[in-house]
Design a protein around this motif. Structure first.
Motif, mmCIF file in Angstrom:
data_model
loop_
_atom_site.group_PDB
_atom_site.id
_atom_site.type_symbol
_atom_site.label_atom_id
_atom_site.label_comp_id
_atom_site.label_asym_id
_atom_site.label_seq_id
_atom_site.Cartn_x
_atom_site.Cartn_y
_atom_site.Cartn_z
ATOM 1 N N SER A 83 34.520 36.699 53.597
ATOM 2 C CA SER A 83 33.610 37.784 53.187
ATOM 3 C C SER A 83 33.764 38.964 54.140
ATOM 4 N N VAL A 84 33.030 40.042 53.916
ATOM 5 C CA VAL A 84 33.227 41.250 54.731
ATOM 6 C C VAL A 84 32.909 40.965 56.197
ATOM 7 N N SER B 291 46.286 37.439 53.729
ATOM 8 C CA SER B 291 46.758 36.634 52.592
ATOM 9 C C SER B 291 46.899 37.507 51.349
ATOM 10 N N GLN B 292 47.728 37.066 50.418
ATOM 11 C CA GLN B 292 47.942 37.815 49.180
ATOM 12 C C GLN B 292 46.652 37.865 48.353
ATOM 13 N N SER B 293 46.061 36.717 48.107
ATOM 14 C CA SER B 293 44.790 36.684 47.386
ATOM 15 C C SER B 293 43.678 36.593 48.421
ATOM 16 N N GLY B 294 43.568 35.426 49.036
ATOM 17 C CA GLY B 294 42.812 35.289 50.264
ATOM 18 C C GLY B 294 41.329 35.664 50.203
ATOM 19 N N ASP B 295 40.636 35.320 49.153
ATOM 20 C CA ASP B 295 39.182 35.511 49.082
ATOM 21 C C ASP B 295 38.763 36.974 49.116
ATOM 22 N N LYS B 296 39.706 37.885 48.866
ATOM 23 C CA LYS B 296 39.329 39.303 48.842
ATOM 24 C C LYS B 296 38.352 39.591 47.704
ATOM 25 N N LEU B 297 38.473 38.856 46.592
ATOM 26 C CA LEU B 297 37.514 39.058 45.503
ATOM 27 C C LEU B 297 36.103 38.719 45.969
ATOM 28 N N GLY B 298 35.981 37.727 46.855
ATOM 29 C CA GLY B 298 34.668 37.389 47.397
ATOM 30 C C GLY B 298 34.023 38.577 48.096
ATOM 31 N N ILE C 67 32.961 41.184 45.420
ATOM 32 C CA ILE C 67 31.733 40.737 44.748
ATOM 33 C C ILE C 67 30.528 40.979 45.662
ATOM 34 N N MET D 105 42.343 46.348 46.629
ATOM 35 C CA MET D 105 42.755 45.323 47.592
ATOM 36 C C MET D 105 44.030 45.781 48.294
ATOM 37 N N SER E 217 46.625 38.187 42.743
ATOM 38 C CA SER E 217 45.257 37.800 43.084
ATOM 39 C C SER E 217 44.500 37.592 41.774
ATOM 40 N N LEU F 157 39.902 33.821 42.159
ATOM 41 C CA LEU F 157 38.783 33.290 42.951
ATOM 42 C C LEU F 157 37.526 33.206 42.095
ATOM 43 N N LEU G 184 49.630 32.154 48.136
ATOM 44 C CA LEU G 184 48.650 33.139 47.674
ATOM 45 C C LEU G 184 47.421 33.193 48.586
ATOM 46 N N GLY G 185 47.323 32.216 49.509
ATOM 47 C CA GLY G 185 46.200 32.252 50.440
ATOM 48 C C GLY G 185 44.882 31.874 49.801
#
Lengths: 188, 188, 188, 188
Positions: free
Chosen positions: A66-67, A100-107, A110, A152, B102, B106, B145-146
């Motif tokens: 998270s942030v 990370s490429q994805s890495g919880d960035k959507l979290g 949100i 992102m 991504s 998530l 993808l992390g």
């Protein structure tokens, strides 16, 4: 003039580089003035600028899903303008970086949306189709990570903000331009 | 024998390929038997197998930001075993595929976690460090993808399940092995 | 002995009251020892206890849509045990308090789940049916807020922790007992 | 005229009652015409209306932690207007109902936001302070559940839509009015 403030925290320089790209995008819109506010060293004048802004763009690295804590400290401190509903109806948007490429960035995105909603703001999506999602795609595509809720960026853990991908910075600039355009339209 | 059931929906074959990797990972654990259940054509015998399972792994493509409608139909139908708490205390885990790197995957994993929690299940994280996040990383890294909340796979929109990256399938197999190991330990 | 550590932040005493209920629930399980760690004043000895724990329960108030900044500071500091994977395979759970009935508490629980997943932990759902959801229900029902991903409590903004509802504290105690039972079973 | 379409699914009548309140709120704004679209029986004419709308409000019950399967079927079918970006820059908002007080309704609102963002829409928060969160509050307060990302309603599992609380319906009407006002302003 339409006023856009980009409130950000950057731990190692990556999110600052991303914030500067958002800034350039916002400034490219006629009739818009934009500035950065570093939330880790926020002043009373900065808080006044946030109150006066037409749009606030929130940006922070994603740490542990998270942030970052310094950005959360800013979010909690914003309970003061929340009680007086100072940010109500302003335009909002968000961006985030991680290794990370994805890495919880959507979290993180949100979390920023839910936060902006508590303030009664209007959330701006990224407004781009996804890139880098077919056999002919590449990491140089705009929106190469396939994000929609904000911008992102992925930055290698062993490299600085100067090594960030141009595609991620162009994506950030797109968001800045989009937010500023909406804010100008609503102010009109 | 410890029983693992992988309940999945696949629209174009990518999630099926990922489900098969999870299956192989689960089967690799001594004392574990595992099988796939295609939720789009689920039978009464399948529902009975889900009731008898020690672990259920949920897998679906991410469509428009969350799990596919056929998978959601299965989730809603599971309100029947929920009322009787048949899945309570079972081990759970999740996986998802989309064309973007991504791409809101998530969001799907969070949706599956919240769903499993309603059933009173125990959620298994992926248990891997992130790959492909430094100047020496590559798309061939495990967990490239992390992801942490489950297994993610990225599949190009213009290619089939046979073109999926080996790294994503090994990551899926890791999740299958991890879920089966935990289920076997809890059954012991 | 199975060791359970409840790592919490409390701004005005409500979350501390909830944490104490979780503690009592955990302690009620034979063979389990449990303690509170106040993350705002965490010591090296506390970090060592977290490393040695079989289960860690995370608790924080929901401020502005996500866990409080002092708790996020603790989460970010846990990147150190994350690099060394010290918390991998431990049991995890979460709880949160806010003044609103719903009030974005699910956002905090999701944030805690995603965080625990990055650490490679095993997430324990609440394991209760919902209460207070029919014409014969009441605010005195167990799980009166209808949470599944962890324990929620609602505390009036103008009252202290001593005025919290018994139903919310019993729900918290249930979570403590459930986490401790799972940790003891996995340690066995 | 500014056009608002409320796209909803209702399983037992509660969400239809909530949708009708959103409709009344939207219609109360001068220069706005609004209508309901039942997504479970959507027609080509309805899809054309969605394409022509200035704002689309999404509403569904929360089943098993996320929006109902019939609503997800509609979401997946909207990949067609997504490919052609027909909904880009439209105003969006969301509402949801469940029997529990909190009950994962935020999960549904997050799902709807992420979905609207993929379409490149602009998300409207509820824009209300929370009610029913102090010793003098009551279930008759506006926004009595303390939601910000959209309108929530709680409906007892053993009662119909006619027994829903007036406070929840007024909260829904507020959202309808707010969305219509923003759409009218942006169209201006």
């Amino acid at each position: 003039m339409t006023k856009v403030v980009i409130a950000y925290h950057s731990g190692y320089g990556h999110t600052l580089t991303q914030a500067q790209a958002v800034l350039e995008g916002a400034k490219s819109v006629p009739g818009v003035e934009a500035r950065l506010v570093s939330v880790a060293e926020i002043t009373d004048a900065d808080w006044a600028d946030l109150d006066a802004a037409d749009a606030i763009v929130f940006g922070a690295p994603t740490y542990m899903g998270s942030v970052s804590a310094p950005f959360k400290t800013f979010m909690d401190a914003s309970s003061k303008p929340w009680f007086t509903q100072n940010w109500k109806d302003k335009v909002a948007a968000g961006f985030t970086t991680s290794a990370s490429q994805s890495g919880d960035k959507l979290g993180s995105l949100i979390q920023l949306m839910v936060f902006a909603n508590q303030h009664g703001m209007i959330w701006t999506s990224l407004g781009l189709m996804p890139g880098n999602n077919s056999s002919t795609g590449s990491v140089d595509d705009l929106n190469r990570l396939g994000s929609f809720s904000g911008a992102m960026a992925q930055a290698n853990a062993d490299q600085g903000g100067d090594a960030m991908r141009d595609s991620d910075l162009k994506t950030a600039a797109h968001l800045g331009q989009r937010v500023a355009t909406l804010a100008a339209k609503l102010r009109d």
